[in-house]
Write a protein that holds these residues in place. Structure first.
Motif, PDB file in Angstrom:
ATOM      1  N   GLN A  34       0.834  -1.180   0.000  1.00  0.00           N
ATOM      2  CA  GLN A  34       0.000   0.000   0.000  1.00  0.00           C
ATOM      3  C   GLN A  34       0.885   1.252   0.000  1.00  0.00           C
ATOM      4  O   GLN A  34       1.778   1.396   0.827  1.00  0.00           O
ATOM      5  CB  GLN A  34      -0.896   0.011   1.242  1.00  0.00           C
ATOM      6  CG  GLN A  34      -1.833   1.179   1.286  1.00  0.00           C
ATOM      7  CD  GLN A  34      -2.743   1.105   2.501  1.00  0.00           C
ATOM      8  OE1 GLN A  34      -2.614   0.199   3.318  1.00  0.00           O
ATOM      9  NE2 GLN A  34      -3.637   2.038   2.615  1.00  0.00           N
ATOM     10  N   PRO A  35       0.664   2.168  -0.943  1.00  0.00           N
ATOM     11  CA  PRO A  35       1.488   3.377  -0.969  1.00  0.00           C
ATOM     12  C   PRO A  35       1.168   4.288   0.216  1.00  0.00           C
ATOM     13  O   PRO A  35       0.049   4.300   0.712  1.00  0.00           O
ATOM     14  CB  PRO A  35       1.089   4.050  -2.281  1.00  0.00           C
ATOM     15  CG  PRO A  35      -0.257   3.508  -2.599  1.00  0.00           C
ATOM     16  CD  PRO A  35      -0.318   2.133  -2.001  1.00  0.00           C
ATOM     17  N   THR A  36       2.145   5.032   0.630  1.00  0.00           N
ATOM     18  CA  THR A  36       1.940   5.958   1.733  1.00  0.00           C
ATOM     19  C   THR A  36       1.774   7.363   1.170  1.00  0.00           C
ATOM     20  O   THR A  36       2.486   7.768   0.254  1.00  0.00           O
ATOM     21  CB  THR A  36       3.129   5.937   2.702  1.00  0.00           C
ATOM     22  OG1 THR A  36       4.322   6.216   1.970  1.00  0.00           O
ATOM     23  CG2 THR A  36       3.250   4.589   3.379  1.00  0.00           C
ATOM     24  N   TRP A  37       0.840   8.115   1.701  1.00  0.00           N
ATOM     25  CA  TRP A  37       0.569   9.471   1.256  1.00  0.00           C
ATOM     26  C   TRP A  37       1.584  10.395   1.905  1.00  0.00           C
ATOM     27  O   TRP A  37       1.691  10.474   3.122  1.00  0.00           O
ATOM     28  CB  TRP A  37      -0.856   9.865   1.633  1.00  0.00           C
ATOM     29  CG  TRP A  37      -1.151  11.288   1.344  1.00  0.00           C
ATOM     30  CD1 TRP A  37      -1.304  12.288   2.240  1.00  0.00           C
ATOM     31  CD2 TRP A  37      -1.324  11.884   0.061  1.00  0.00           C
ATOM     32  NE1 TRP A  37      -1.568  13.465   1.606  1.00  0.00           N
ATOM     33  CE2 TRP A  37      -1.577  13.246   0.269  1.00  0.00           C
ATOM     34  CE3 TRP A  37      -1.280  11.401  -1.238  1.00  0.00           C
ATOM     35  CZ2 TRP A  37      -1.790  14.135  -0.781  1.00  0.00           C
ATOM     36  CZ3 TRP A  37      -1.492  12.283  -2.270  1.00  0.00           C
ATOM     37  CH2 TRP A  37      -1.743  13.618  -2.044  1.00  0.00           C
ATOM     38  N   THR A  38       2.329  11.103   1.094  1.00  0.00           N
ATOM     39  CA  THR A  38       3.350  12.006   1.625  1.00  0.00           C
ATOM     40  C   THR A  38       2.942  13.459   1.510  1.00  0.00           C
ATOM     41  O   THR A  38       3.663  14.334   1.952  1.00  0.00           O
ATOM     42  CB  THR A  38       4.681  11.803   0.881  1.00  0.00           C
ATOM     43  OG1 THR A  38       4.472  12.023  -0.508  1.00  0.00           O
ATOM     44  CG2 THR A  38       5.224  10.411   1.116  1.00  0.00           C
ATOM     45  N   GLY A  39       1.836  13.751   0.876  1.00  0.00           N
ATOM     46  CA  GLY A  39       1.411  15.132   0.700  1.00  0.00           C
ATOM     47  C   GLY A  39       1.902  15.683  -0.623  1.00  0.00           C
ATOM     48  O   GLY A  39       2.638  15.037  -1.359  1.00  0.00           O
ATOM     49  N   THR A  40       1.511  16.885  -0.903  1.00  0.00           N
ATOM     50  CA  THR A  40       1.859  17.516  -2.168  1.00  0.00           C
ATOM     51  C   THR A  40       3.180  18.254  -2.041  1.00  0.00           C
ATOM     52  O   THR A  40       3.421  18.937  -1.055  1.00  0.00           O
ATOM     53  CB  THR A  40       0.759  18.513  -2.568  1.00  0.00           C
ATOM     54  OG1 THR A  40      -0.493  17.828  -2.583  1.00  0.00           O
ATOM     55  CG2 THR A  40       1.010  19.105  -3.928  1.00  0.00           C
ATOM     56  N   ASP A  41       4.013  18.119  -3.048  1.00  0.00           N
ATOM     57  CA  ASP A  41       5.263  18.868  -3.107  1.00  0.00           C
ATOM     58  C   ASP A  41       4.952  20.191  -3.806  1.00  0.00           C
ATOM     59  O   ASP A  41       4.929  20.269  -5.032  1.00  0.00           O
ATOM     60  CB  ASP A  41       6.328  18.086  -3.867  1.00  0.00           C
ATOM     61  CG  ASP A  41       7.690  18.742  -3.826  1.00  0.00           C
ATOM     62  OD1 ASP A  41       7.787  19.894  -3.334  1.00  0.00           O
ATOM     63  OD2 ASP A  41       8.660  18.120  -4.282  1.00  0.00           O
ATOM     64  N   TRP A  42       4.676  21.220  -3.030  1.00  0.00           N
ATOM     65  CA  TRP A  42       4.233  22.494  -3.589  1.00  0.00           C
ATOM     66  C   TRP A  42       5.326  23.192  -4.376  1.00  0.00           C
ATOM     67  O   TRP A  42       5.044  23.919  -5.324  1.00  0.00           O
ATOM     68  CB  TRP A  42       3.680  23.388  -2.478  1.00  0.00           C
ATOM     69  CG  TRP A  42       2.424  22.821  -1.921  1.00  0.00           C
ATOM     70  CD1 TRP A  42       2.233  22.294  -0.684  1.00  0.00           C
ATOM     71  CD2 TRP A  42       1.171  22.682  -2.608  1.00  0.00           C
ATOM     72  NE1 TRP A  42       0.945  21.836  -0.559  1.00  0.00           N
ATOM     73  CE2 TRP A  42       0.271  22.070  -1.726  1.00  0.00           C
ATOM     74  CE3 TRP A  42       0.731  23.007  -3.883  1.00  0.00           C
ATOM     75  CZ2 TRP A  42      -1.047  21.779  -2.063  1.00  0.00           C
ATOM     76  CZ3 TRP A  42      -0.584  22.720  -4.229  1.00  0.00           C
ATOM     77  CH2 TRP A  42      -1.451  22.112  -3.326  1.00  0.00           C
ATOM     78  N   PHE A  43       6.576  22.983  -4.003  1.00  0.00           N
ATOM     79  CA  PHE A  43       7.682  23.571  -4.756  1.00  0.00           C
ATOM     80  C   PHE A  43       7.682  23.036  -6.188  1.00  0.00           C
ATOM     81  O   PHE A  43       7.755  23.797  -7.151  1.00  0.00           O
ATOM     82  CB  PHE A  43       9.018  23.263  -4.062  1.00  0.00           C
ATOM     83  CG  PHE A  43      10.201  23.906  -4.721  1.00  0.00           C
ATOM     84  CD1 PHE A  43      10.558  25.203  -4.392  1.00  0.00           C
ATOM     85  CD2 PHE A  43      10.948  23.227  -5.664  1.00  0.00           C
ATOM     86  CE1 PHE A  43      11.648  25.812  -4.995  1.00  0.00           C
ATOM     87  CE2 PHE A  43      12.030  23.820  -6.279  1.00  0.00           C
ATOM     88  CZ  PHE A  43      12.390  25.120  -5.946  1.00  0.00           C
ATOM     89  N   ASP A  44       7.585  21.709  -6.327  1.00  0.00           N
ATOM     90  CA  ASP A  44       7.555  21.097  -7.664  1.00  0.00           C
ATOM     91  C   ASP A  44       6.307  21.499  -8.437  1.00  0.00           C
ATOM     92  O   ASP A  44       6.353  21.651  -9.662  1.00  0.00           O
ATOM     93  CB  ASP A  44       7.635  19.575  -7.565  1.00  0.00           C
ATOM     94  CG  ASP A  44       9.044  19.091  -7.294  1.00  0.00           C
ATOM     95  OD1 ASP A  44       9.996  19.893  -7.441  1.00  0.00           O
ATOM     96  OD2 ASP A  44       9.213  17.911  -6.938  1.00  0.00           O
ATOM     97  N   ALA A  45       5.186  21.645  -7.741  1.00  0.00           N
ATOM     98  CA  ALA A  45       3.950  22.052  -8.411  1.00  0.00           C
ATOM     99  C   ALA A  45       4.108  23.448  -9.003  1.00  0.00           C
ATOM    100  O   ALA A  45       3.702  23.703 -10.151  1.00  0.00           O
ATOM    101  CB  ALA A  45       2.783  22.018  -7.427  1.00  0.00           C
ATOM    102  N   GLY A  46       4.715  24.362  -8.265  1.00  0.00           N
ATOM    103  CA  GLY A  46       4.939  25.713  -8.758  1.00  0.00           C
ATOM    104  C   GLY A  46       5.925  25.743  -9.910  1.00  0.00           C
ATOM    105  O   GLY A  46       5.729  26.438 -10.912  1.00  0.00           O
ATOM    106  N   LYS A  47       6.983  24.975  -9.777  1.00  0.00           N
ATOM    107  CA  LYS A  47       8.003  24.901 -10.833  1.00  0.00           C
ATOM    108  C   LYS A  47       7.402  24.350 -12.118  1.00  0.00           C
ATOM    109  O   LYS A  47       7.637  24.860 -13.212  1.00  0.00           O
ATOM    110  CB  LYS A  47       9.160  24.025 -10.350  1.00  0.00           C
ATOM    111  CG  LYS A  47      10.339  23.996 -11.272  1.00  0.00           C
ATOM    112  CD  LYS A  47      11.467  23.198 -10.646  1.00  0.00           C
ATOM    113  CE  LYS A  47      12.652  23.083 -11.566  1.00  0.00           C
ATOM    114  NZ  LYS A  47      13.737  22.305 -10.955  1.00  0.00           N
ATOM    115  N   GLU A  48       6.609  23.309 -11.977  1.00  0.00           N
ATOM    116  CA  GLU A  48       5.950  22.688 -13.134  1.00  0.00           C
ATOM    117  C   GLU A  48       4.989  23.667 -13.823  1.00  0.00           C
ATOM    118  O   GLU A  48       4.961  23.753 -15.048  1.00  0.00           O
ATOM    119  CB  GLU A  48       5.188  21.449 -12.667  1.00  0.00           C
ATOM    120  CG  GLU A  48       4.642  20.617 -13.761  1.00  0.00           C
ATOM    121  CD  GLU A  48       5.477  19.380 -14.000  1.00  0.00           C
ATOM    122  OE1 GLU A  48       5.108  18.654 -14.914  1.00  0.00           O
ATOM    123  OE2 GLU A  48       6.473  19.144 -13.304  1.00  0.00           O
TER     124      GLU A  48
END
Length: 124
Positions: free
Chosen positions: A24-38
């Motif tokens: 089962q994968p573990t939820w680590t949350g959103t990487d907001w830095f990568d989201a902004g960069k993308e």
């Protein structure tokens, strides 16, 4: 003989059982830095917190991390030769470069690329 084949078949079938909770994968949350960069590198304008929360299904938006990533992506994409290539390919001017310091030079480079790309497509 039949007993050996039957027991071997049962052993084989039970060995293929997978425990559904093992991988089962573990939820680590959103990487907001990568989201902004993308977003910046895709030419997208800065998104609102509500839009980010809806897109990533994460109500805890880290705005400062998102904007830091956006700034880094903006530094990579908002270069004259890069927007020239976008224009040459027929892509619209990236909205992430609208707020760049050298916006007028970037628009000129992009327009030059658009003009060259259009001329090249007419010749073909």
């Amino acid at each position: 003989m039949r007993f050996i084949v039957t027991s071997l078949l049962c052993l084989l079938l039970t060995a293929c059982q997978i425990d559904p909770y093992t991988h089962q994968p573990t939820w680590t949350g959103t990487d907001w830095f990568d989201a902004g960069k993308e977003d910046a590198m895709n030419g997208v304008a800065v998104k609102s917190n509500q839009s980010l929360a809806a897109n990533f299904n994460d109500p805890k938006v880290d705005r400062s991390e998102y904007l830091s990533g956006y700034k880094e992506g903006q530094e990579k994409i908002c270069q004259e030769n890069f927007v020239y290539a976008w224009g040459l390919a027929g892509r619209i001017f990236p909205a992430s470069c609208d707020t760049a310091d050298n916006n007028s030079k970037l628009r000129e480079a992009w327009q030059h690329g658009m003009k060259e790309g259009t001329q090249a497509s007419r010749l073909n």
